[in-house]
Motif scaffolding. Structure first.
Motif, short mmCIF file in Angstrom:
data_model
loop_
_atom_site.label_atom_id
_atom_site.label_comp_id
_atom_site.label_asym_id
_atom_site.label_seq_id
_atom_site.Cartn_x
_atom_site.Cartn_y
_atom_site.Cartn_z
N ILE A 147 -23.06 3.02 19.37
CA ILE A 147 -23.33 1.86 20.16
C ILE A 147 -22.01 0.90 20.57
O ILE A 147 -21.90 0.03 20.94
N CYS A 148 -20.88 1.56 19.80
CA CYS A 148 -19.67 1.14 20.18
C CYS A 148 -18.57 2.29 20.87
O CYS A 148 -18.68 3.18 20.52
N ASP A 149 -18.03 1.56 22.01
CA ASP A 149 -16.96 2.47 22.75
C ASP A 149 -15.53 1.85 22.12
O ASP A 149 -15.16 0.72 22.70
N LEU A 150 -14.65 2.78 21.83
CA LEU A 150 -13.37 2.31 21.30
C LEU A 150 -12.42 2.69 22.35
O LEU A 150 -11.14 3.00 21.88
N SER A 151 -12.69 3.40 23.24
CA SER A 151 -11.82 4.38 24.17
C SER A 151 -10.95 3.63 24.98
O SER A 151 -9.84 4.06 25.55
N ASP A 152 -11.39 2.33 25.62
CA ASP A 152 -10.73 2.01 26.37
C ASP A 152 -9.11 1.13 25.99
O ASP A 152 -9.30 0.82 24.72
N PRO A 153 -8.03 1.43 26.54
CA PRO A 153 -6.81 0.96 26.09
C PRO A 153 -6.58 -0.62 25.71
O PRO A 153 -6.03 -1.28 25.01
N ARG A 154 -7.54 -1.22 26.58
CA ARG A 154 -7.27 -2.69 26.31
C ARG A 154 -8.49 -3.59 25.48
O ARG A 154 -8.04 -4.38 24.91
N TYR A 155 -9.46 -2.74 25.39
CA TYR A 155 -10.65 -3.78 24.49
C TYR A 155 -11.56 -2.67 23.89
O TYR A 155 -11.59 -1.57 24.33
#
Length: 537
Positions: A147-155
């Motif tokens: 349920i969580c996506d930590l892949s974006d460099p900004r957010y």
């Protein structure tokens, strides 16, 4: 006498021999039948006993599961037993229906079948248990999408659909999966719920998928809501208008505009001034009360919760990553609509005024283009502001000098910006007011020494994306107060690019924080004449 008796006995035995042999044969037959019946009955009893024992074992396993109230070790073992015993019961029923030719063969067939079945089931269990994730999925449901996506460099972003529970007291959001999807373990994340996840002073929010055992004792809802919720932080670099829009308002627009107001905001690090200043935007994006999440004492349950804000770039929108292909132009139009500014289709103010005059208006004097001159009170300010204002008026403009303040009323200020044809100022946060300009109005950015790259990436590109006209006037080193302070041989004066390579801290110290502007109005004059021609086209 004795001989007679003997003869009598002998004669009697001889005559009785035939009937005695026949009776013995019948007795032996009955005996064999009894033995066969006993053996068959014994086997049937064994089969029935096995069947009943299996049923009782399954029942007892379920009872243990209920008594233990969902502890994951017991639950995993119980469900494994239930599966095995269910298969045994099915195969036992099949065996009773088979034609068997002897008691030994029947018993051996039963034992072999049971042995092979258990061996196969154990093999399957071992295969499935080889991987921890597979084990939990087999025994307790199908794998869940993170349920969580930590892949974006900004957010970082977490998105929960289903039974989502927000607990403000400890800044936690829980997901209670459906019963058939619960696993023995619950993954957990801790994220910063703003568009700049690298800012260390933004408090974190805990997001957790509950395990099977945890789901049974999940905190109960104190309120239930029919609309989604978005959890986000109001702190960070806010209080600077550029960061207010770039870090919060544009990401909030990207994340929530598609809900058309049917969403509730749960705000961490609540800032009353931010709500007061941007109330019109916030209350348009959400029709519901804004909740100070850190002070909320209940358990709020929603069908959908988003934790964090999506962000594409500094003060920018990538339409390919938005629900309805929103653009920066869409955002500017949205802001103008929120503040009840004239709709799209009306030209810039001085053109509209002159159009009315040509169509029979009463005014005999031609309308001059109006220029808003931003007066920065702090860093990167114009040190010769009166001289600049006089030069702008001499070039043929009506000048409106404004010093934006944090607590100014945006509804009034937005109308002032809308009434202008040009927004002029030194590179800085106040130029964010260009959202209130009309299509084809001009943003005239005075670029401090060494900041050409930032001027274009932070404002120039986005002005063009919003169908505004971007003009830039880059000052010379002699127009920078750095020249007066440090002389021509200082690195910040002599070679700003070399200074840039030494890191952000030095770049900020000299080019951003210590530099003011003494505009050479003679050199600036051709830019004003070009501006007049641009507005007249």
């Amino acid at each position: 006498m004795a001989q007679g008796m003997a003869g009598d006995w002998s004669s009697s035995s001889s005559t009785a021999a035939v009937p005695s042999s026949s009776g013995m044969a019948r007795r032996l037959a009955r005996h064999h039948q009894a033995v066969l019946g006993f053996l068959l009955g014994f086997f049937v009893s064994v089969v029935l006993y096995t069947t009943v024992s299996g049923l009782c074992l399954a029942t007892n396993s379920i009872a243990v599961h209920d008594i233990e109230n969902g502890q994951k070790d017991v639950l995993t073992k119980t469900m494994g037993k239930e599966r095995i015993e269910d298969k045994k019961l099915v195969d036992g029923t099949d065996m009773n229906k088979k034609t068997v030719h002897s008691t030994d063969q029947l018993g051996q067939t039963a034992n072999d079948a049971r042995g092979n079945l258990e061996e196969e089931l154990i093999r399957q269990e071992l295969d499935q248990d080889g991987d921890g994730n597979n084990r939990s999925n087999v025994t307790l449901g199908t794998p869940l999408k993170p349920i969580c996506d930590l892949s974006d460099p900004r957010y970082d972003i977490c998105e929960i659909s289903g039974d989502a529970r927000a607990i403000g007291a400890n800044c936690t959001v829980l997901y209670v999966p459906p019963a058939d999807e619960r696993g023995p373990d619950g993954p957990e994340w801790t994220i910063r719920d703003q568009s700049r996840k690298d800012l260390g002073y933004i408090d974190k929010v805990n997001v957790k998928t509950l395990s099977a055992a945890q789901s049974l004792v999940a905190p109960g809802c104190t309120s239930r809501h029919a609309v989604p919720a978005v959890v986000f932080a109001m702190n960070g670099l806010t209080s600077n208008p550029w960061h207010d829009f770039s870090d919060v308002l544009i990401p909030l627009f990207i994340t929530t505009r598609a809900y058309d107001g049917e969403v509730q905001f749960l705000v961490t690090d609540f800032r009353p001034w931010f709500v007061d200043k941007y109330r019109l935007i916030l209350t348009n994006l959400s029709r519901y009360d804004i909740i100070d999440f850190n002070k909320d004492t209940g358990v709020r349950c929603y069908p959908h919760i988003v934790v964090g804000l999506r962000s594409h770039s500094d003060l920018g929108i990538d339409p390919t990553r938005t629900p309805h292909n929103y653009t920066m132009l869409d955002f500017r139009m949205y802001i103008r609509d929120v503040f009840s500014l004239p709709p799209e289709g009306q030209g810039i103010p001085f053109k509209e005024a002159n159009k009315k005059k040509k169509n029979g208006g009463t005014s005999t004097e031609e309308q001059k283009p109006r220029l808003m001159l931003i007066n920065r009170a702090g860093i990167r300010k114009f040190v010769n502001l009166p001289e600049i204002s006089a030069a702008v008026q001499a070039a043929g403009f009506e000048v409106l000098v404004v010093e934006p303040l944090r607590d100014m009323r945006l509804d009034e200020f937005s109308r002032e910006v809308d009434s202008c044809d040009v927004l002029m100022g030194a590179h800085g946060a106040a130029l964010t007011s260009f959202f209130f300009l009309r299509t084809n109005a001009v943003m005239l950015q005075v670029v401090p020494w060494g900041l050409e790259r930032e001027a274009m990436s932070y404002f120039g590109v986005h002005a063009k994306d919003m169908m505004l006209q971007d003009m830039e006037y880059s000052i010379t080193v002699e127009e920078s107060t750095l020249y007066e302070k440090y002389g021509k041989d200082h690195l910040a004066v002599r070679d700003p690019e070399a200074l840039r390579k030494q890191g952000w801290q030095l770049l900020r110290k000299y080019l951003w924080d210590e530099q003011d502007i003494r505009l050479n109005v003679t050199r600036f004059s051709p830019t004003l004449h070009q501006l007049l021609r641009t507005l007249g086209e």
